[in-house]
Design a protein around this motif. Sequence first.
Motif, mmCIF file in Angstrom:
data_model
loop_
_atom_site.group_PDB
_atom_site.id
_atom_site.type_symbol
_atom_site.label_atom_id
_atom_site.label_comp_id
_atom_site.label_asym_id
_atom_site.label_seq_id
_atom_site.Cartn_x
_atom_site.Cartn_y
_atom_site.Cartn_z
ATOM 1 N N THR A 108 21.416 -39.832 22.869
ATOM 2 C CA THR A 108 20.416 -38.520 22.505
ATOM 3 C C THR A 108 20.715 -38.213 21.016
ATOM 4 O OG1 THR A 108 22.257 -36.669 23.001
ATOM 5 C CG2 THR A 108 20.808 -37.688 24.684
ATOM 6 N N TYR A 115 20.279 -39.735 32.866
ATOM 7 C CA TYR A 115 20.603 -38.248 33.283
ATOM 8 C C TYR A 115 19.729 -37.944 34.371
ATOM 9 C CZ TYR A 115 21.395 -33.509 32.239
ATOM 10 O OH TYR A 115 21.710 -31.964 32.442
ATOM 11 N N ASP A 170 18.198 -34.158 36.394
ATOM 12 C CA ASP A 170 18.012 -32.567 36.561
ATOM 13 C C ASP A 170 18.194 -32.463 37.872
ATOM 14 O OD1 ASP A 170 15.834 -34.044 36.664
ATOM 15 O OD2 ASP A 170 14.388 -32.339 36.002
ATOM 16 N N ASP A 184 17.216 -28.889 31.052
ATOM 17 C CA ASP A 184 17.703 -30.119 31.738
ATOM 18 C C ASP A 184 16.589 -31.064 31.812
ATOM 19 O OD1 ASP A 184 20.157 -30.528 32.780
ATOM 20 O OD2 ASP A 184 19.325 -29.927 34.767
ATOM 21 N N GLU A 221 14.161 -31.685 29.722
ATOM 22 C CA GLU A 221 14.230 -32.263 28.473
ATOM 23 C C GLU A 221 15.253 -33.494 28.017
ATOM 24 O OE1 GLU A 221 13.140 -30.579 23.973
ATOM 25 O OE2 GLU A 221 14.909 -29.573 24.928
ATOM 26 N N MET A 222 16.296 -32.999 28.618
ATOM 27 C CA MET A 222 17.519 -34.045 28.500
ATOM 28 C C MET A 222 17.233 -35.282 29.212
ATOM 29 S SD MET A 222 20.454 -34.452 27.228
ATOM 30 C CE MET A 222 20.961 -32.934 26.494
ATOM 31 N N CYS A 223 16.460 -35.129 30.184
ATOM 32 C CA CYS A 223 16.253 -36.336 30.930
ATOM 33 C C CYS A 223 15.571 -37.609 30.307
ATOM 34 C CB CYS A 223 15.132 -36.229 32.228
ATOM 35 S SG CYS A 223 16.353 -35.635 33.532
ATOM 36 N N LYS A 258 15.467 -37.109 26.959
ATOM 37 C CA LYS A 258 16.111 -37.717 25.632
ATOM 38 C C LYS A 258 16.996 -39.096 26.162
ATOM 39 C CE LYS A 258 16.665 -33.379 23.317
ATOM 40 N NZ LYS A 258 17.409 -32.265 22.783
#
Length: 235
Positions: A62, A90, A92, A105, A107-109, A111
Amino acid sequence: MNNQVVLITGANRGIGLALTEQYLINGCRVIATCRDDATTTELMSLQAQFADKLLIESMDITCPDTIHRLANNLCQQNISIDLIINNAGYLDRDNHSIHAIDYADAEMCFKVNAIGPLFLIHCLLSLLNKTRLCKIAIISSSKGSLTEPQGVDWYGYRMSKAAANMLAVNLSKELVDDNVAVVSVHPGWVQTDMGGSAARVKVIDSALGIIKVIDQLSIANTGEFYNFNGEQLPF
């Protein structure tokens, strides 16, 4: 296979660790990346067995700065890469409904599962071995399929895996004339920290299946989506 250089992200545990070990056993040189140096205990154990074959690099998928640093380090060592496996993932886990979404959460997927692999490949393209067929594998998920029948779940994960599949399709079309083949692979429901203990597929079986799919990848079937057991999946 025994003189190939393979780069694997998320290599410190689960499928990534199993892929690292199997490629080392097969005689390849492996560049194993992971985010946190404190989680490399098992990788360090492998390095003791394959000292001249395993290179462990710190990288956060990331973080563009760490991706740039990795590319620069490999360039300075004159390393040419034959295969890139985008394995870091990742989930969520709690985003089951549009009525209760943890946006950060989700958004992290994106990234980790889509944007990070896009930038990593961008930075490593110049390091691909120009003398023979090179390969890029994106560990995706059948949960990212738009046509497979399934219920509602994991908004960020499923959306990001659909994006990862599109990355594979785009890359396959743009890089075909450069002799680079690309594949998207569903690893199965695997007994990892993400998959949980109830999962049906053992880590080693998933890893061996993924390796077989990659072995059978060529320009003729670039841009396709496969299950780890070799079954072609619909996007």
